[in-house]
Design an enzyme around this catalytic site. Sequence first.
Site, PDB file in Angstrom:
ATOM      1  N   TYR A   8      29.840  43.365  36.761  1.00  0.00           N
ATOM      2  CA  TYR A   8      30.501  44.011  35.631  1.00  0.00           C
ATOM      3  C   TYR A   8      31.655  43.117  35.240  1.00  0.00           C
ATOM      4  CZ  TYR A   8      28.382  48.668  35.997  1.00  0.00           C
ATOM      5  OH  TYR A   8      27.520  49.727  35.980  1.00  0.00           O
ATOM      6  N   ASP A  19      25.458  46.692  29.322  1.00  0.00           N
ATOM      7  CA  ASP A  19      25.379  47.976  28.602  1.00  0.00           C
ATOM      8  C   ASP A  19      26.553  48.899  28.902  1.00  0.00           C
ATOM      9  OD1 ASP A  19      25.005  48.920  31.166  1.00  0.00           O
ATOM     10  OD2 ASP A  19      22.928  49.546  30.876  1.00  0.00           O
ATOM     11  N   HIS A  72      20.209  52.205  32.139  1.00  0.00           N
ATOM     12  CA  HIS A  72      21.187  52.494  33.185  1.00  0.00           C
ATOM     13  C   HIS A  72      20.901  53.864  33.821  1.00  0.00           C
ATOM     14  CE1 HIS A  72      25.389  50.880  34.252  1.00  0.00           C
ATOM     15  NE2 HIS A  72      25.213  51.886  35.069  1.00  0.00           N
TER      16      HIS A  72
HETATM   17  C1  PPY Z   1      27.237  53.947  37.469  1.00  0.00           C
HETATM   18  O1  PPY Z   1      27.732  54.897  38.073  1.00  0.00           O
HETATM   19  O2  PPY Z   1      26.310  54.103  36.681  1.00  0.00           O
HETATM   20  C2  PPY Z   1      27.753  52.609  37.659  1.00  0.00           C
HETATM   21  O3  PPY Z   1      27.209  51.714  37.090  1.00  0.00           O
HETATM   22  C3  PPY Z   1      28.867  52.353  38.536  1.00  0.00           C
HETATM   23  C4  PPY Z   1      30.176  52.840  38.102  1.00  0.00           C
HETATM   24  C5  PPY Z   1      30.972  53.420  39.033  1.00  0.00           C
HETATM   25  C6  PPY Z   1      32.221  53.870  38.686  1.00  0.00           C
HETATM   26  C7  PPY Z   1      32.677  53.696  37.392  1.00  0.00           C
HETATM   27  C8  PPY Z   1      31.852  53.095  36.476  1.00  0.00           C
HETATM   28  C9  PPY Z   1      30.597  52.657  36.826  1.00  0.00           C
END
Ligand code: PPY
Length: 491
Positions: A244, A273, A367
């Site tokens: 990320y 995304d 996702h």
């Molecule tokens: C998700 O939970 O879908 C993630 O990709 C991980 C995440 C965890 C905490 C904050 C943002 C994303």
Amino acid sequence: MVTTGDVRSHASKESCWVIINGKAYDVTDFIDHHPGGANTILRHAGKDATAEYEPVHPEGTLDKHLPKDKHLGPVEPNDGGETDQPVSTSSNGDGKSTASKQNPLSVLQNLDDFEKEAKKVLPEKAWIYYSSATDTLSSHINNRTAFSKVSLRPRVLRNVARVSLQRDIMGFRSSLPIFIAPAALAKLGHPDGELCLTRAAARYNIPHCPSTYSSIGHTNLAACLQAEQKAADNDRGSLFFQLYAPINKRDGALKLIAEARRLKFSALVVTVDSAVIGKREEDERYKARLDHDSGIVFQASSSPDPDPNLDRPVPRGAHSSTLEWDDLVWIREAWGSGPIVLKGIATVEDVVEAAKRGVNGVYLSNHGGRQLDYAPSSLHTLLEIRLFHPELFDKIEIYVDGGFRRGTDVIKALCLGAKAVGLGRPFMYSLTGYGTEGVCRAIEILSDEIQTSMRLMGVTDVDQLDMSYVNTALLELEMPRLHNLRLQGKL
Ligand code: PPY
């Protein structure tokens, strides 16, 4: 020596101390930068936060992210005041206390069974985090329903005694056409967390792509893979690095890429995304209830003050919201010549763009239905590519995830042209309570389903799977607007 009374007197946003594993920390300046949100810290202001902290942070997080002068030292427990005892974090995950509730692994027959078993034992917060999806859940539901719109066209009277399931996945020769997709916070399901996934990946010779937010540090996962390989005297399994771009985009991403290189992760999976985090209402409702119960006053939009060195903060802005195509230049430079794959692509237009930008692959994904609502399933996007730019399958590697639960689901994606399939939630559910053995059993079930279905389709090698083995007519009914785009010269 700090006392629990001292900590209790720093229980506000202006001055916020917490206790973690018997030590006090001043986290005031960190509150607005916490990726999990400010209130998650504020709920524990002045208290012992160990139980909340432990399952979601890798070892060494405080040393890495909190300046040394904010480490206030050991806490004297008995100043006469009331203490907040840390709750054991392993009651849900050590396989003992939960064993009586969960069925033996041998009884489980498919990946959905793991979800049912996990739901029995996961703490509410963990179940909500793993299972939640965005807004109306349309993207999440769409992932599953897409499979029912594709049927199979089996061929018969062929010798199918031997089948090969091997596939190259981001440069790694995998024994199966599947990989363990990024999913954060595995320690919520088992104290060994992501270690269970890396171990099982090594044993079955498939890749594991832990999340940036792995609750076990990447260093330990790399060491775990090495140890597995050494013990078995082989080089099975592989680790990919999911990236990320953090809120301080370039600096943060470069640090993570340097770590990935140092630890010899074999592919870089850049998630594209997540400019903001999706509106996962079950998560938000749960957190709001906790906030309410701990007396935190509701604020409709809690953007921190803009810091000129950071991306301009936006609501739900845990990540960089300025990441764009041109950033792939410095990402490639920092990563070197190894595979780069863009995760979270949802349209044929963006696959065309990616192919121009020198990345090795795209990873079609919504996702797990957790980001944009009403996003296409990866089967829809595969079909878009197949119908409008089939030459892309020879130009760029195409990976997918989203709702895959059955061997036939995997086969359908391979027929449409996917190189391999990622699974996230099913592996989180399989490690819940069961640990590494659960993940191994889940891989075995899926492998058996893929092999059995291939044999029943008259196919002996995953490389033989193509469009002649699927009927996509129903899914094609959902594509007509693209014909208009093509007529207008936009596709
Ligand atoms: C998700 O939970 O879908 C993630 O990709 C991980 C995440 C965890 C905490 C904050 C943002 C994303």
